[in-house]
Design a protein around this motif. Structure first.
Motif, PDB file in Angstrom:
ATOM      1  N   LEU A 159       0.831  -1.211   0.000  1.00 53.39           N
ATOM      2  CA  LEU A 159       0.000   0.000   0.000  1.00 53.39           C
ATOM      3  C   LEU A 159       0.865   1.260   0.000  1.00 53.39           C
ATOM      4  O   LEU A 159       0.550   2.239  -0.683  1.00 53.39           O
ATOM      5  CB  LEU A 159      -0.926   0.026   1.223  1.00 53.39           C
ATOM      6  CG  LEU A 159      -2.145  -0.890   1.207  1.00 53.39           C
ATOM      7  CD1 LEU A 159      -3.006  -0.646   2.434  1.00 53.39           C
ATOM      8  CD2 LEU A 159      -2.986  -0.718  -0.058  1.00 53.39           C
ATOM      9  N   LYS A 160       1.951   1.207   0.769  1.00 58.89           N
ATOM     10  CA  LYS A 160       2.838   2.385   0.802  1.00 58.89           C
ATOM     11  C   LYS A 160       3.339   2.719  -0.598  1.00 58.89           C
ATOM     12  O   LYS A 160       3.483   3.887  -0.957  1.00 58.89           O
ATOM     13  CB  LYS A 160       4.061   2.086   1.687  1.00 58.89           C
ATOM     14  CG  LYS A 160       3.843   2.413   3.137  1.00 58.89           C
ATOM     15  CD  LYS A 160       5.159   2.235   3.875  1.00 58.89           C
ATOM     16  CE  LYS A 160       4.900   2.194   5.349  1.00 58.89           C
ATOM     17  NZ  LYS A 160       6.027   1.721   6.126  1.00 58.89           N
ATOM     18  N   TRP A 164       0.353   7.230  -3.534  1.00 60.26           N
ATOM     19  CA  TRP A 164       0.051   8.398  -4.358  1.00 60.26           C
ATOM     20  C   TRP A 164      -1.412   8.384  -4.833  1.00 60.26           C
ATOM     21  O   TRP A 164      -1.997   9.423  -5.121  1.00 60.26           O
ATOM     22  CB  TRP A 164       1.003   8.483  -5.560  1.00 60.26           C
ATOM     23  CG  TRP A 164       1.037   7.218  -6.383  1.00 60.26           C
ATOM     24  CD1 TRP A 164       1.915   6.180  -6.247  1.00 60.26           C
ATOM     25  CD2 TRP A 164       0.133   6.831  -7.435  1.00 60.26           C
ATOM     26  NE1 TRP A 164       1.617   5.180  -7.138  1.00 60.26           N
ATOM     27  CE2 TRP A 164       0.534   5.557  -7.882  1.00 60.26           C
ATOM     28  CE3 TRP A 164      -0.963   7.451  -8.033  1.00 60.26           C
ATOM     29  CZ2 TRP A 164      -0.130   4.887  -8.902  1.00 60.26           C
ATOM     30  CZ3 TRP A 164      -1.624   6.773  -9.062  1.00 60.26           C
ATOM     31  CH2 TRP A 164      -1.195   5.509  -9.478  1.00 60.26           C
ATOM     32  N   MET A 165      -2.036   7.195  -4.833  1.00 53.96           N
ATOM     33  CA  MET A 165      -3.444   7.109  -5.279  1.00 53.96           C
ATOM     34  C   MET A 165      -4.391   7.854  -4.351  1.00 53.96           C
ATOM     35  O   MET A 165      -5.521   8.179  -4.723  1.00 53.96           O
ATOM     36  CB  MET A 165      -3.889   5.649  -5.340  1.00 53.96           C
ATOM     37  CG  MET A 165      -3.363   4.920  -6.553  1.00 53.96           C
ATOM     38  SD  MET A 165      -3.826   3.196  -6.532  1.00 53.96           S
ATOM     39  CE  MET A 165      -5.574   3.309  -6.669  1.00 53.96           C
ATOM     40  N   THR A 166      -3.938   8.097  -3.115  1.00 55.21           N
ATOM     41  CA  THR A 166      -4.800   8.830  -2.173  1.00 55.21           C
ATOM     42  C   THR A 166      -4.351  10.281  -2.019  1.00 55.21           C
ATOM     43  O   THR A 166      -4.803  10.980  -1.113  1.00 55.21           O
ATOM     44  CB  THR A 166      -4.810   8.140  -0.785  1.00 55.21           C
ATOM     45  OG1 THR A 166      -3.484   8.138  -0.277  1.00 55.21           O
ATOM     46  CG2 THR A 166      -5.335   6.728  -0.867  1.00 55.21           C
ATOM     47  N   SER A 167      -3.455  10.727  -2.918  1.00 51.82           N
ATOM     48  CA  SER A 167      -3.019  12.129  -2.842  1.00 51.82           C
ATOM     49  C   SER A 167      -4.125  13.037  -3.403  1.00 51.82           C
ATOM     50  O   SER A 167      -4.945  12.607  -4.242  1.00 51.82           O
ATOM     51  CB  SER A 167      -1.728  12.324  -3.646  1.00 51.82           C
ATOM     52  OG  SER A 167      -1.979  12.008  -4.989  1.00 51.82           O
ATOM     53  N   VAL A 193      -8.991   4.845   5.605  1.00 55.60           N
ATOM     54  CA  VAL A 193      -8.707   3.412   5.821  1.00 55.60           C
ATOM     55  C   VAL A 193      -7.271   3.101   5.423  1.00 55.60           C
ATOM     56  O   VAL A 193      -6.520   2.424   6.135  1.00 55.60           O
ATOM     57  CB  VAL A 193      -9.697   2.532   5.004  1.00 55.60           C
ATOM     58  CG1 VAL A 193      -9.201   1.100   4.894  1.00 55.60           C
ATOM     59  CG2 VAL A 193     -11.069   2.552   5.654  1.00 55.60           C
ATOM     60  N   PHE A 194      -6.899   3.618   4.261  1.00 57.43           N
ATOM     61  CA  PHE A 194      -5.538   3.443   3.724  1.00 57.43           C
ATOM     62  C   PHE A 194      -4.516   3.908   4.769  1.00 57.43           C
ATOM     63  O   PHE A 194      -3.547   3.208   5.094  1.00 57.43           O
ATOM     64  CB  PHE A 194      -5.446   4.321   2.470  1.00 57.43           C
ATOM     65  CG  PHE A 194      -4.414   3.900   1.474  1.00 57.43           C
ATOM     66  CD1 PHE A 194      -4.786   3.241   0.316  1.00 57.43           C
ATOM     67  CD2 PHE A 194      -3.085   4.187   1.670  1.00 57.43           C
ATOM     68  CE1 PHE A 194      -3.848   2.884  -0.634  1.00 57.43           C
ATOM     69  CE2 PHE A 194      -2.140   3.842   0.727  1.00 57.43           C
ATOM     70  CZ  PHE A 194      -2.523   3.193  -0.429  1.00 57.43           C
ATOM     71  N   ASP A 195      -4.774   5.119   5.310  1.00 56.37           N
ATOM     72  CA  ASP A 195      -3.835   5.689   6.292  1.00 56.37           C
ATOM     73  C   ASP A 195      -3.748   4.829   7.552  1.00 56.37           C
ATOM     74  O   ASP A 195      -2.663   4.576   8.069  1.00 56.37           O
ATOM     75  CB  ASP A 195      -4.262   7.121   6.663  1.00 56.37           C
ATOM     76  CG  ASP A 195      -4.082   8.082   5.491  1.00 56.37           C
ATOM     77  OD1 ASP A 195      -3.368   7.715   4.529  1.00 56.37           O
ATOM     78  OD2 ASP A 195      -4.673   9.180   5.531  1.00 56.37           O
ATOM     79  N   ILE A 196      -4.924   4.373   8.022  1.00 53.25           N
ATOM     80  CA  ILE A 196      -4.930   3.542   9.246  1.00 53.25           C
ATOM     81  C   ILE A 196      -4.169   2.245   8.997  1.00 53.25           C
ATOM     82  O   ILE A 196      -3.328   1.827   9.812  1.00 53.25           O
ATOM     83  CB  ILE A 196      -6.379   3.250   9.708  1.00 53.25           C
ATOM     84  CG1 ILE A 196      -6.980   4.492  10.349  1.00 53.25           C
ATOM     85  CG2 ILE A 196      -6.415   2.081  10.682  1.00 53.25           C
ATOM     86  CD1 ILE A 196      -8.437   4.395  10.691  1.00 53.25           C
ATOM     87  N   TYR A 197      -4.442   1.599   7.869  1.00 56.32           N
ATOM     88  CA  TYR A 197      -3.763   0.332   7.563  1.00 56.32           C
ATOM     89  C   TYR A 197      -2.246   0.502   7.633  1.00 56.32           C
ATOM     90  O   TYR A 197      -1.543  -0.277   8.264  1.00 56.32           O
ATOM     91  CB  TYR A 197      -4.131  -0.145   6.156  1.00 56.32           C
ATOM     92  CG  TYR A 197      -5.480  -0.828   6.039  1.00 56.32           C
ATOM     93  CD1 TYR A 197      -6.319  -0.963   7.140  1.00 56.32           C
ATOM     94  CD2 TYR A 197      -5.918  -1.331   4.827  1.00 56.32           C
ATOM     95  CE1 TYR A 197      -7.550  -1.585   7.026  1.00 56.32           C
ATOM     96  CE2 TYR A 197      -7.144  -1.961   4.702  1.00 56.32           C
ATOM     97  CZ  TYR A 197      -7.953  -2.074   5.806  1.00 56.32           C
ATOM     98  OH  TYR A 197      -9.171  -2.693   5.680  1.00 56.32           O
ATOM     99  N   VAL A 198      -1.762   1.551   6.939  1.00 55.49           N
ATOM    100  CA  VAL A 198      -0.309   1.723   6.802  1.00 55.49           C
ATOM    101  C   VAL A 198       0.301   2.252   8.099  1.00 55.49           C
ATOM    102  O   VAL A 198       1.284   1.690   8.611  1.00 55.49           O
ATOM    103  CB  VAL A 198      -0.013   2.667   5.617  1.00 55.49           C
ATOM    104  CG1 VAL A 198       1.458   3.028   5.577  1.00 55.49           C
ATOM    105  CG2 VAL A 198      -0.440   2.015   4.303  1.00 55.49           C
TER     106      VAL A 198
END
Ligand code: FMN
Length: 306
Positions: A159-160, A164-167, A193-198
Motif C-alpha cells: 500500500l505504501k 500516491w493514489m490517495t493524494s 482506511v488506507f492511512d490507518i492500515y499503513v
C-alpha cells in the motif's frame, strides 16, 4: 455450444440408460437447458438445447433409478451422495438464531482454528450456488496467525508503494472520471482506511486483518460471475459461525490488488492466480468479545411491487 469457465471449455456428455429409465419425466422438467426430452416414454437427449450441457447435475440428482450419467466439466456420477435427512436441516428459527447471534469479530483469542474446522468451512462453502457450473471460485487459505500477519505486513508495504493514489492531486483529477459518489468515498472512507492500515502497521498494530488465526480470500477469474466469490464467502462465514467461531468479512484488500504491475506481483507472491471483478476476505477465530444483545438492522428499502 459450450459455456467456458477457467476449469471447463467443453460441454458435458449425457448418457441415458434406457433400460433403467422409467419415463417419469423428472429430468426433462428439471433441465433449464431444454437438454432432455421424452421419446416413447424414455428420456433422450434433446436437439433443442440452448447451450451444451453445463453439468449442473440436476437430472442425475432427480432420477429415481440412476438412469442418467453426466460426465465432464469436473462432474461425474461418483460425486452423487444420499441427501441428509430433511429433519436434520435447521428450522427457520434455528437459522434465524444463528444469523441474529452473528457479529463481526475483530478481536480473537490466541488460539488456532483446528484443521478439521478449516475443512468443514471449506466443505460447506463449496455447497454455494454459482452463476454457472462448475464453480469458478478460488480460495486462498491463510491457516494460522503467522500467515495472516505476514500477509497484512506485506500488504501494508505494498500500500505504501501506491500511496500516491490517495493524494489530493490524483483524487481531484480522477473525480472527472469516477464521479461525485466515488470521490466522496475516496476522500471520506478509502483514504482514511488506507492511512490507518499503513500507519498502524508501522506501529505494530494490524488493522488489516486483525491478526486472526485464520483467513480465507474468495476470488474469481475473468469468467466468474462477480457474485460467486461473495456468495461462497458468505457460506463460509455462516459455516464458521455454526462451528462456534467469530468471523468478519474484509472488503478492503481485494480492490487494491487488482490493477497494475505491483498488484500483480503482490498477487503472484501469494499464489492468487487471477484478478477478478469481485473478491472478499473472511477472517475466523475464537472470539475475545462476547455480545449480550443483538440489534435489529434494516435494508435501505424493501419495495413490494403492486
Ligand atoms: C462486504 C463487506 C466488507 C467488509 N469489510 C470490512 C473491512 O474491511 N474491515 C472491517 O473491519 N469490517 C468489514 N466489514 C464488516 C462490517 O463493517 C460489519 O458487517 C458492519 O459494521 C456491521 O456489523 P455486524 O456485521 O456485526 O452486523 C465488512 C462487511 C462486509 C459485508
Amino acid at each position: 455450444m459450450a459455456i467456458p469457465t477457467s476449469r471447463a471449455k467443453e460441454s458435458a456428455t449425457i448418457t441415458i440408460d434406457s433400460e433403467k429409465c422409467e419415463g417419469c419425466g423428472q429430468c426433462v422438467k428439471v433441465c433449464s437447458n431444454l437438454g432432455l426430452t421424452l421419446v416413447g416414454h424414455k428420456a433422450a437427449v434433446s436437439e433443442n438445447q440452448i447451450f451444451g450441457c453445463v453439468a449442473c447435475g440436476h437430472c442425475m440428482m432427480v432420477c429415481p433409478t440412476g438412469a442418467i450419467a453426466i460426465e465432464g466439466r469436473t462432474l461425474s456420477p461418483v460425486q452423487l451422495f444420499n441427501l441428509p435427512d430433511k429433519k436434520s436441516a435447521p428450522t427457520y428459527d434455528n437459522l434465524l438464531a444463528l444469523l441474529q447471534r452473528r457479529r463481526s469479530i475483530r478481536k480473537f483469542k490466541d488460539k488456532p482454528v483446528e484443521n478439521e474446522k478449516i475443512n468443514q468451512i471449506l466443505e460447506a462453502a463449496q455447497t454455494a450456488p454459482m452463476g454457472l457450473p462448475p464453480s469458478d471460485v478460488h480460495v486462498l487459505v491463510l491457516e494460522n496467525k503467522t500467515q495472516v500477519r505476514t500477509f497484512a505486513e506485506e500488504f501494508s508495504v505494498y500500500l505504501k508503494s501506491i500511496r500516491w493514489m490517495t493524494s489530493n492531486w490524483f483524487m481531484t483529477m480522477m473525480r472527472l472520471f469516477w464521479g461525485k459518489a466515488n470521490d466522496e468515498m475516496m476522500r471520506e472512507f478509502i483514504k482514511p482506511v488506507f492511512d490507518i492500515y499503513v500507519d498502524e502497521m508501522d506501529k505494530g498494530d494490524n488493522w488489516i486483518n486483525y491478526d486472526a488465526p485464520l483467513a480465507m480470500y474468495f476470488y474469481g477469474t475473468p469468467y466468474t460471475d462477480p457474485a460467486d466469490p461473495i456468495i461462497a464467502a458468505t457460506y463460509a462465514m455462516l459455516a464458521g459461525e455454526s462451528l462456534g467461531l467469530g468471523t468478519c468479512m474484509l472488503g478492503a484488500v481485494h480492490p487494491f490488488i487488482q490493477n497494475g504491475k505491483k498488484a500483480r506481483l503482490f498477487r503472484e507472491k501469494w499464489g492468487i492466480k487471477f484478478k477478478s471483478r469481485e473478491g472478499l476476505f473472511v477472517i475466523f477465530g475464537y472470539s475475545d468479545v462476547h455480545f449480550k444483545r443483538g440489534i435489529k438492522r434494516t435494508f435501505a428499502d424493501i419495495h413490494r411491487a403492486s
